[in-house]
Design a protein around this motif. Structure first.
Motif, mmCIF file in Angstrom:
data_model
loop_
_atom_site.group_PDB
_atom_site.id
_atom_site.type_symbol
_atom_site.label_atom_id
_atom_site.label_comp_id
_atom_site.label_asym_id
_atom_site.label_seq_id
_atom_site.Cartn_x
_atom_site.Cartn_y
_atom_site.Cartn_z
ATOM 1 N N ARG A 83 -9.058 -11.003 -7.500
ATOM 2 C CA ARG A 83 -9.761 -10.277 -6.435
ATOM 3 C C ARG A 83 -9.693 -8.764 -6.655
ATOM 4 N N SER A 84 -8.601 -8.312 -7.206
ATOM 5 C CA SER A 84 -8.424 -6.876 -7.452
ATOM 6 C C SER A 84 -9.292 -6.362 -8.594
ATOM 7 N N LEU A 85 -9.761 -7.250 -9.450
ATOM 8 C CA LEU A 85 -10.636 -6.830 -10.551
ATOM 9 C C LEU A 85 -11.886 -6.128 -10.026
ATOM 10 N N VAL A 86 -12.408 -6.577 -8.899
ATOM 11 C CA VAL A 86 -13.608 -5.965 -8.328
ATOM 12 C C VAL A 86 -13.312 -4.512 -7.952
ATOM 13 N N PHE A 87 -12.171 -4.294 -7.315
ATOM 14 C CA PHE A 87 -11.798 -2.925 -6.944
ATOM 15 C C PHE A 87 -11.708 -2.030 -8.176
ATOM 16 N N VAL A 88 -11.005 -2.491 -9.200
ATOM 17 C CA VAL A 88 -10.819 -1.678 -10.411
ATOM 18 C C VAL A 88 -12.166 -1.399 -11.068
ATOM 19 N N SER A 89 -13.004 -2.401 -11.147
ATOM 20 C CA SER A 89 -14.327 -2.242 -11.747
ATOM 21 C C SER A 89 -15.166 -1.218 -10.981
ATOM 22 N N LEU A 90 -15.193 -1.336 -9.668
ATOM 23 C CA LEU A 90 -15.958 -0.381 -8.841
ATOM 24 C C LEU A 90 -15.391 1.030 -8.970
ATOM 25 N N LEU A 91 -14.085 1.145 -9.033
ATOM 26 C CA LEU A 91 -13.448 2.450 -9.177
ATOM 27 C C LEU A 91 -13.828 3.087 -10.514
ATOM 28 N N LEU A 92 -13.717 2.336 -11.596
ATOM 29 C CA LEU A 92 -14.075 2.876 -12.916
ATOM 30 C C LEU A 92 -15.555 3.231 -12.986
ATOM 31 N N LYS A 147 -15.454 -2.295 -0.326
ATOM 32 C CA LYS A 147 -16.359 -3.329 -0.845
ATOM 33 C C LYS A 147 -15.625 -4.496 -1.492
ATOM 34 N N SER A 148 -14.318 -4.372 -1.683
ATOM 35 C CA SER A 148 -13.620 -5.407 -2.444
ATOM 36 C C SER A 148 -12.412 -5.979 -1.707
ATOM 37 N N LEU A 149 -11.354 -5.238 -1.623
ATOM 38 C CA LEU A 149 -10.082 -5.777 -1.156
ATOM 39 C C LEU A 149 -9.843 -5.686 0.340
ATOM 40 N N ALA A 150 -10.533 -4.798 1.008
ATOM 41 C CA ALA A 150 -10.268 -4.588 2.438
ATOM 42 C C ALA A 150 -10.368 -5.883 3.236
ATOM 43 N N LYS A 151 -11.311 -6.727 2.891
ATOM 44 C CA LYS A 151 -11.508 -7.967 3.658
ATOM 45 C C LYS A 151 -10.321 -8.930 3.556
ATOM 46 N N PHE A 152 -9.445 -8.714 2.597
ATOM 47 C CA PHE A 152 -8.277 -9.575 2.431
ATOM 48 C C PHE A 152 -7.029 -8.998 3.104
ATOM 49 N N HIS A 153 -7.151 -7.797 3.674
ATOM 50 C CA HIS A 153 -5.987 -7.125 4.253
ATOM 51 C C HIS A 153 -6.138 -6.958 5.756
ATOM 52 N N ARG A 154 -5.002 -6.954 6.431
ATOM 53 C CA ARG A 154 -4.990 -6.696 7.866
ATOM 54 C C ARG A 154 -5.359 -5.232 8.121
ATOM 55 N N TRP A 155 -5.734 -4.940 9.331
ATOM 56 C CA TRP A 155 -6.201 -3.614 9.717
ATOM 57 C C TRP A 155 -5.174 -2.534 9.373
ATOM 58 N N ILE A 156 -3.906 -2.773 9.656
ATOM 59 C CA ILE A 156 -2.883 -1.763 9.414
ATOM 60 C C ILE A 156 -2.761 -1.450 7.922
ATOM 61 N N VAL A 157 -2.869 -2.457 7.090
ATOM 62 C CA VAL A 157 -2.827 -2.249 5.643
ATOM 63 C C VAL A 157 -4.060 -1.461 5.208
ATOM 64 N N GLN A 158 -5.214 -1.840 5.732
ATOM 65 C CA GLN A 158 -6.442 -1.117 5.406
ATOM 66 C C GLN A 158 -6.314 0.371 5.725
ATOM 67 N N GLN A 159 -5.807 0.668 6.900
ATOM 68 C CA GLN A 159 -5.685 2.070 7.310
ATOM 69 C C GLN A 159 -4.726 2.828 6.407
ATOM 70 N N SER A 160 -3.643 2.184 6.014
ATOM 71 C CA SER A 160 -2.685 2.816 5.103
ATOM 72 C C SER A 160 -3.327 3.101 3.747
ATOM 73 N N VAL A 161 -4.093 2.144 3.261
ATOM 74 C CA VAL A 161 -4.766 2.324 1.971
ATOM 75 C C VAL A 161 -5.774 3.466 2.068
ATOM 76 N N TYR A 162 -6.602 3.452 3.099
ATOM 77 C CA TYR A 162 -7.603 4.512 3.251
ATOM 78 C C TYR A 162 -6.953 5.891 3.361
ATOM 79 N N PHE A 163 -5.822 5.951 4.041
ATOM 80 C CA PHE A 163 -5.114 7.231 4.160
ATOM 81 C C PHE A 163 -4.565 7.671 2.804
ATOM 82 N N GLY A 164 -3.903 6.748 2.112
ATOM 83 C CA GLY A 164 -3.291 7.079 0.827
ATOM 84 C C GLY A 164 -4.294 7.479 -0.235
ATOM 85 N N ILE A 165 -5.431 6.824 -0.233
ATOM 86 C CA ILE A 165 -6.469 7.093 -1.235
ATOM 87 C C ILE A 165 -6.949 8.545 -1.175
ATOM 88 N N LYS A 166 -6.882 9.125 -0.004
ATOM 89 C CA LYS A 166 -7.321 10.523 0.151
ATOM 90 C C LYS A 166 -6.482 11.472 -0.703
#
Length: 191
Positions: A91-100, A120-139
């Motif tokens: 599932r993470s391959l999609v994220f890496v591919s889109l990122l590259l 577009k890839s991994l968010a749908k597999f994570h709970r809201w709190i994890v999503q928010q942490s990822v979105y914050f960290g990515i910045k």
């Protein structure tokens, strides 16, 4: 259905080792992701190296059939299941591919590219709190220039795009292959 696709585990692990090196370049923002990937790789490597089971873990099909036949994929056994860990890496391959792809073709910042790729890839597999942490960290990802310098030294932009596109193509092929293996066995949507 009989699945005629064969994907060997060792090359799959090698791809993920390369992705880990890329994530390390992205800095401490990806520490959680790299630790998570390492733990999944460790499960696969352990099964592959264990003398009692190594014959069953040479390729994805053998691994999945062995774990299905021995009831190793159940929800209460998810951390022990190499099948589940490989599916999460799949599932993470999609994220890496889109990122590259975004790094190769977008003028947006790496943070925006990674945020869109995650959505577009991994968010749908994570709970809201994890999503928010990822979105914050990515910045906090480093600049495009910093990433490109660490990845490609002094290569021309044309060569960088070419190499990134080749990586995206390879990841997409791997994703297509693993999708086929898991979907043929009706396991693509297990949690």
């Amino acid at each position: 259905k009989i699945n005629m696709v064969t994907l060997y585990i060792s090359p799959f692990i090698m791809v993920w080792r390369e992705i880990l090196m890329f994530f390390n370049i992205l800095g401490p923002v990806f520490t959680f992701a790299t630790n998570d990937i390492k733990s999944k790789i460790n499960v696969l490597e352990h099964r592959l190296s264990c003398q009692a089971t190594t014959e069953h873990y040479q390729h994805m099909n053998g691994m999945i059939h062995y774990e299905l036949d021995n009831d190793l994929i159940g929800l209460n056994k998810y951390k022990l299941s190499a099948t589940r860990q490989a599916l999460r890496l799949h599932r993470s391959l999609v994220f890496v591919s889109l990122l590259l792809h975004g790094l190769a073709h977008s003028t947006e910042s790496p943070g925006v590219i990674a945020s869109e790729a995650y959505g577009k890839s991994l968010a749908k597999f994570h709970r809201w709190i994890v999503q928010q942490s990822v979105y914050f960290g990515i910045k906090m990802l480093p600049s495009r220039q910093t990433i490109m310098e660490k990845l490609f030294d002094d290569k021309s932009n044309e060569l960088i795009v070419k190499e990134l596109d080749e990586g995206v193509k390879a990841l997409n092929e791997l994703h297509k292959l693993t999708t086929r293996i898991y979907s043929d066995l009706d396991l693509l949507n297990i949690p």
